[in-house]
Design a protein around this motif. Structure first.
Motif, PDB file in Angstrom:
ATOM      1  N   VAL A 165       1.377  -1.258   0.049  1.00  0.00           N
ATOM      2  CA  VAL A 165       0.462   0.031   0.216  1.00  0.00           C
ATOM      3  C   VAL A 165       1.223   1.364  -0.441  1.00  0.00           C
ATOM      4  O   VAL A 165       1.159   2.349  -1.053  1.00  0.00           O
ATOM      5  N   ALA A 166       1.896   0.801   0.907  1.00  0.00           N
ATOM      6  CA  ALA A 166       2.569   2.401   0.823  1.00  0.00           C
ATOM      7  C   ALA A 166       3.415   2.740  -0.530  1.00  0.00           C
ATOM      8  O   ALA A 166       3.472   3.995  -1.078  1.00  0.00           O
ATOM      9  N   ALA A 167       4.096   1.385  -0.950  1.00  0.00           N
ATOM     10  CA  ALA A 167       3.898   1.979  -2.525  1.00  0.00           C
ATOM     11  C   ALA A 167       3.102   2.000  -3.372  1.00  0.00           C
ATOM     12  O   ALA A 167       3.923   2.037  -4.877  1.00  0.00           O
ATOM     13  N   LYS A 201       9.468  -1.945  -5.495  1.00  0.00           N
ATOM     14  CA  LYS A 201       9.805  -0.946  -4.539  1.00  0.00           C
ATOM     15  C   LYS A 201       8.614  -0.484  -3.226  1.00  0.00           C
ATOM     16  O   LYS A 201       9.757  -0.051  -2.238  1.00  0.00           O
ATOM     17  N   LYS A 202       8.682  -1.878  -2.871  1.00  0.00           N
ATOM     18  CA  LYS A 202       7.918  -1.811  -1.428  1.00  0.00           C
ATOM     19  C   LYS A 202       8.465  -1.418  -0.529  1.00  0.00           C
ATOM     20  O   LYS A 202       8.524  -0.671   0.485  1.00  0.00           O
ATOM     21  N   ASP A 203      10.143  -2.844  -0.370  1.00  0.00           N
ATOM     22  CA  ASP A 203      11.435  -2.212   0.751  1.00  0.00           C
ATOM     23  C   ASP A 203      11.541  -1.002   0.608  1.00  0.00           C
ATOM     24  O   ASP A 203      11.883  -0.314   1.667  1.00  0.00           O
ATOM     25  N   VAL A 219      10.501   2.283  -0.614  1.00  0.00           N
ATOM     26  CA  VAL A 219       9.765   2.996  -0.143  1.00  0.00           C
ATOM     27  C   VAL A 219       9.465   2.944   1.907  1.00  0.00           C
ATOM     28  O   VAL A 219       9.721   2.905   2.678  1.00  0.00           O
ATOM     29  N   TRP A 220       9.213   1.249   2.113  1.00  0.00           N
ATOM     30  CA  TRP A 220       9.015   1.036   3.730  1.00  0.00           C
ATOM     31  C   TRP A 220      10.648   1.916   4.731  1.00  0.00           C
ATOM     32  O   TRP A 220       9.990   2.348   5.219  1.00  0.00           O
ATOM     33  N   ASP A 221      11.105   1.311   3.721  1.00  0.00           N
ATOM     34  CA  ASP A 221      12.159   2.009   4.736  1.00  0.00           C
ATOM     35  C   ASP A 221      12.677   3.363   4.880  1.00  0.00           C
ATOM     36  O   ASP A 221      12.854   4.111   5.855  1.00  0.00           O
ATOM     37  N   GLY A 222      11.668   3.885   3.955  1.00  0.00           N
ATOM     38  CA  GLY A 222      11.732   5.470   4.050  1.00  0.00           C
ATOM     39  C   GLY A 222      10.832   6.045   4.702  1.00  0.00           C
ATOM     40  O   GLY A 222      11.694   7.467   4.692  1.00  0.00           O
ATOM     41  N   LEU A 223      10.093   5.376   5.704  1.00  0.00           N
ATOM     42  CA  LEU A 223       8.930   5.908   6.648  1.00  0.00           C
ATOM     43  C   LEU A 223       9.291   6.084   7.096  1.00  0.00           C
ATOM     44  O   LEU A 223      10.586   5.546   8.290  1.00  0.00           O
ATOM     45  N   THR A 224       9.114   6.950   8.416  1.00  0.00           N
ATOM     46  CA  THR A 224       9.007   6.830   9.786  1.00  0.00           C
ATOM     47  C   THR A 224       8.469   6.184  10.812  1.00  0.00           C
ATOM     48  O   THR A 224       7.654   5.515  10.082  1.00  0.00           O
ATOM     49  N   ARG A 225       8.800   5.605  11.497  1.00  0.00           N
ATOM     50  CA  ARG A 225       8.460   4.861  12.965  1.00  0.00           C
ATOM     51  C   ARG A 225       6.987   4.993  13.161  1.00  0.00           C
ATOM     52  O   ARG A 225       6.090   3.910  12.962  1.00  0.00           O
TER      53      ARG A 225
END
Length: 125
Positions: free
Chosen positions: A19-21, A27-29, A31-37
């Motif tokens: 969903v985030a990507a 690109k999902k990992d 994009v996920w790594d780019g999100l804050t906690r």
């Protein structure tokens, strides 16, 4: 078969990454790594509110060790309908379709069932 905490968490996290990507699986990992906690928490909380009750409402099925639980489209749709709540008729059709797709995505990310009697030590220990 009931979902374990690990299965629900991994299924929900896999769907949240997608969903985030915005559906771009490659690109999902990243994009996920780019999100804050906190952003991850907000996304997981939002998705969890939508699907956890449905996962609990799914019928019990036997799951072989090393496989994922499988459900028919009718079983998923019935579970979603039972947990959707009151919304307008047109809005209900759209929400039903979206929620069914989301639950299927979560189910695709549920890890294969592990043998409960096997002693598995995670790599990080």
């Amino acid at each position: 078969m009931r979902f374990t905490e690990r299965e629900m968490t991994e299924g929900l996290t896999g769907a949240a990454k997608l969903v985030a990507a915005r559906g771009k699986a490659d690109k999902k990992d990243e994009v996920w790594d780019g999100l804050t906690r906190f952003q991850r928490y907000q996304l997981l909380d939002s998705l969890g509110t939508q699907v956890l009750a449905t996962l609990v409402a799914l019928p019990d099925v036997d799951v072989e060790i090393g496989t994922r639980p499988t459900f028919t489209d009718a079983q998923v749709t019935e579970a979603v309908e039972g947990t959707l709540g009151d919304v307008g008729r047109l809005k209900r059709k759209m929400q039903l379709a979206a929620r069914v797709a989301l639950v299927k995505t979560v189910l695709e990310h549920v890890p294969p069932r592990q043998d409960p009697d096997a002693l598995i030590i995670p790599d990080h220990l």
